[in-house]
Scaffold this motif. Structure first.
Motif, mmCIF file in Angstrom:
data_model
loop_
_atom_site.group_PDB
_atom_site.id
_atom_site.type_symbol
_atom_site.label_atom_id
_atom_site.label_comp_id
_atom_site.label_asym_id
_atom_site.label_seq_id
_atom_site.Cartn_x
_atom_site.Cartn_y
_atom_site.Cartn_z
ATOM 1 N N THR A 187 17.840 105.575 25.289
ATOM 2 C CA THR A 187 16.308 105.950 25.642
ATOM 3 C C THR A 187 16.457 107.922 26.939
ATOM 4 O OG1 THR A 187 16.483 104.724 27.042
ATOM 5 C CG2 THR A 187 14.881 103.468 25.076
ATOM 6 N N LYS A 188 17.562 107.439 27.652
ATOM 7 C CA LYS A 188 17.598 108.143 28.534
ATOM 8 C C LYS A 188 18.683 110.021 27.926
ATOM 9 C CE LYS A 188 16.532 105.257 32.405
ATOM 10 N NZ LYS A 188 16.655 105.325 33.633
ATOM 11 N N ALA A 189 19.315 109.540 26.762
ATOM 12 C CA ALA A 189 20.928 110.120 27.040
ATOM 13 C C ALA A 189 19.900 111.769 26.488
ATOM 14 C CB ALA A 189 21.181 110.035 26.314
ATOM 15 N N PRO A 190 20.526 112.772 26.692
ATOM 16 C CA PRO A 190 20.072 113.721 25.944
ATOM 17 C C PRO A 190 20.080 113.370 24.287
ATOM 18 C CG PRO A 190 22.064 114.612 27.201
ATOM 19 C CD PRO A 190 21.880 113.257 27.083
ATOM 20 N N GLN A 191 18.743 113.636 23.551
ATOM 21 C CA GLN A 191 18.180 113.341 22.175
ATOM 22 C C GLN A 191 19.560 113.718 21.292
ATOM 23 O OE1 GLN A 191 15.274 112.603 21.535
ATOM 24 N NE2 GLN A 191 16.098 112.138 19.716
ATOM 25 N N GLU A 192 19.969 115.025 21.603
ATOM 26 C CA GLU A 192 21.837 115.158 20.601
ATOM 27 C C GLU A 192 22.668 114.083 20.672
ATOM 28 O OE1 GLU A 192 22.623 117.194 23.694
ATOM 29 O OE2 GLU A 192 20.797 117.091 22.686
ATOM 30 N N LEU A 193 22.203 113.013 21.524
ATOM 31 C CA LEU A 193 23.419 112.233 22.307
ATOM 32 C C LEU A 193 23.445 110.437 22.108
ATOM 33 C CD1 LEU A 193 24.728 113.094 25.736
ATOM 34 C CD2 LEU A 193 25.905 113.502 22.550
ATOM 35 N N ARG A 194 21.429 109.973 21.693
ATOM 36 C CA ARG A 194 21.109 108.811 21.193
ATOM 37 C C ARG A 194 21.711 108.383 20.067
ATOM 38 N NH1 ARG A 194 14.870 110.200 23.502
ATOM 39 N NH2 ARG A 194 15.374 110.672 26.091
ATOM 40 N N GLN A 195 21.199 108.953 19.293
ATOM 41 C CA GLN A 195 22.354 107.738 18.098
ATOM 42 C C GLN A 195 23.204 107.829 18.349
ATOM 43 O OE1 GLN A 195 23.632 111.107 14.926
ATOM 44 N NE2 GLN A 195 23.121 112.593 16.408
#
Length: 400
Positions: free
Chosen positions: A30-38
């Motif tokens: 939930t808190k990581a940058p969007q490109e790393l959440r996956q």
């Protein structure tokens, strides 16, 4: 938690590490940058299924992401530590090496990798070498040269015993060894290890600046290195082309001067403003002149046929190398003592008989010389065959 505390925890026995990875992974989703959440979602899935190999591959993809750098050490501390015993040891060290670059200082990074290397020594020799050499890299940074040399010597013995190693291990070893010898200003050893480093990596892995720095340092070490009298391998390496247009193309040209024995070109470059801005080279001009004379002698011998090598007069050598007749004998004796050539000196008749010249990595011009010599030899053989056939025909007519 500070890095210092993290390193202390790493030194603790594995069974004392006890934490739940799921809250960490959930928070990062939930808190990581969007490109790393996956990636964190994928990590949780694979961890839950205990698919350690696939999880390792997913980590490698994560490390390759441009924005992942600052996330690597927390990922190790709160996730990988839980299952690192299941991880491929070489992959683990590659990750730790990259993560160590995000630690606050070189001393802390050194302590971190020292703890990791210690734990690998008994379980994976190749992974241990990689960890130890990356530790040695930080020993160089903190100027602990003695510890660095100790690691180099130990790892060299291990590598000699290993039947095969991955290029990343060789690259790490030769990179650190070259940097150590650079710090010691040991030019021949730097030259040797730096070339081996380049043979272990793709140039695409190096930045333009790093390629130019390597090319510059290799050129300087080739010129100033005692015992380095063959530049062919460096002259053929594409890294040298990075000096073109960099302000150091004159240095590249000087290497070609030495390789071909072009004294006029050397004199011109050595009087240029670019050369005079290099104190190391300016202070070594007498050494460089002697080295150029020796390389000119080698080139003069190399260009000759076997027959003409057997009788080179002092006058011919003086003309080729531009040393005084009285100094020719000393020059040839120097070449003999360095095993650049083998042969004898006839002091009475002032003749040098050369039976062998040091093997060389050849450039196109020198390959052309060999081609011309082979063409000449082929012609002589053909003429001899025709002569024998003619003599045989004459003999048959006589007997008839």
């Amino acid at each position: 938690m500070t890095v210092k505390n993290e390193v202390q925890m790493e030194d603790a026995p594995e069974e004392e590490v006890n934490f739940d990875v799921y809250p960490f992974l959930k928070e990062r989703q939930t808190k990581a940058p969007q490109e790393l959440r996956q990636f964190y979602v994928r990590f949780e899935e694979l961890y839950d299924k205990k698919l350690w190999h696939q999880l390792t591959l997913a980590l490698e993809d994560f490390v390759a992401q441009p924005t992942s750098a600052s996330h690597l050490f927390p990922l190790y501390e709160h996730f990988i530590r839980d299952w690192k015993s299941k991880m491929n040891k070489l992959s683990l060290v590659k990750f730790l090496t990259r993560a160590s670059k995000e630690i606050s200082g070189p001393k802390e990074a050194l302590d971190f990798l020292a703890g990791q290397a210690k734990g690998l020594k008994a379980t994976s020799r190749d992974a241990y070498v990689l960890a130890a050499m990356e530790k040695a890299h930080y020993e160089l940074i903190v100027q602990d040269l003695a510890a660095c040399k100790k690691d180099i010597d130990e790892c060299e013995k291990i590598l000699d015993d290993l039947p095969v190693t991955e290029p990343v291990i060789n690259a790490s070893f030769y990179r650190v060894a070259a940097d150590y010898y650079k710090a010691k200003m040991a030019y021949p050893q730097y030259y040797h290890n730096a070339l081996l480093f380049l043979s272990s990596v793709s140039l695409d892995e190096l930045s333009t600046l790093e390629k130019q720095e390597r090319a510059y340092e290799l050129a300087i070490s080739a010129l100033l290195g005692e015992g380095v009298y063959n530049f062919g391998e460096l002259l053929q390496h594409p890294i040298l082309d990075t000096l073109k247009g960099s302000g150091y193309d004159w240095l590249r040209q000087m290497l070609f001067c030495f390789n071909s024995g072009d004294m006029d070109a050397f004199e011109k470059i050595s009087r240029s403003g670019d050369f005079l801005k290099q104190p190391l080279l300016v202070n070594a001009v007498p050494f460089l002149r002697q080295k150029l004379c020796l390389m000119t002698l080698i080139e003069a011998v190399f260009k000759r046929s076997k027959e003409s090598r057997g009788k080179m007069t002092f006058g011919e050598i003086s003309q080729e190398t531009r040393v005084l007749i009285d100094e020719v004998e000393h020059l040839v004796m120097k070449a003999l003592s360095l095993s650049l050539i083998k042969g004898k000196i006839d002091e009475v008749d002032q003749v040098v008989m050369v039976s062998w010249v040091q093997p060389r990595v050849l450039d196109k011009t020198q390959i052309g010389t060999i081609r011309d010599r082979l063409t000449e030899w082929s012609g002589k053989v053909k003429d001899r065959v025709l002569s024998l056939e003619s003599e045989e025909g004459a003999a048959e007519m006589f007997l008839q």
